[in-house]
Design an enzyme around this catalytic site. Sequence first.
Site: not given
Length: 168
Positions: A7, A67, A139
């Site tokens: 992420d 991501e 996260d």
Amino acid sequence: MIVLGVDPGSRVTGFGLVEKRGNRMACVHAGIIRPEKAACFQEKLHLLFRSLVAIIQEFQPSEMAIEDIFYAKNVKSALKLGHARGALLIAAAHCGVGIFEYTPLEIKKSVVGYGRGTKEQVQYMMKMILGIRGDLHLDATDALAAAVCHLNTASFRAAAHHAGGYAK
């Protein structure tokens, strides 16, 4: 098979390694990379690169799920995020790890069942799916969700291919 989920962020980058054996998934390791606030931006990017290379070398994932960039209202923030993603993508490519990109919507839909789920919902589902006890940074659980999304997607593609169907 071990998949590294990432992420990305210029202030905080989450990472998580998920191993799949048969139909079971387990969290191997997860955490965050947080550059010093006082560091110049180039130093932050270099730290992201070096840290991800070290993680890859230690855990030897075969693939990385990261991501993808989403729409951002703040252009400057989007550019910084793009630079951070670039450093992370180069680290994976440098180590010969296959790279797969998923939108936040795809990741959340894969693990929560709803593409607009909250970070807390993602965290809850990662604890349930991976049997995690204790707290992880939001996260880090987002990164684990990227890895789980990839493993689920890869399983679907393999099953469709094996059945003679086509999955994009």
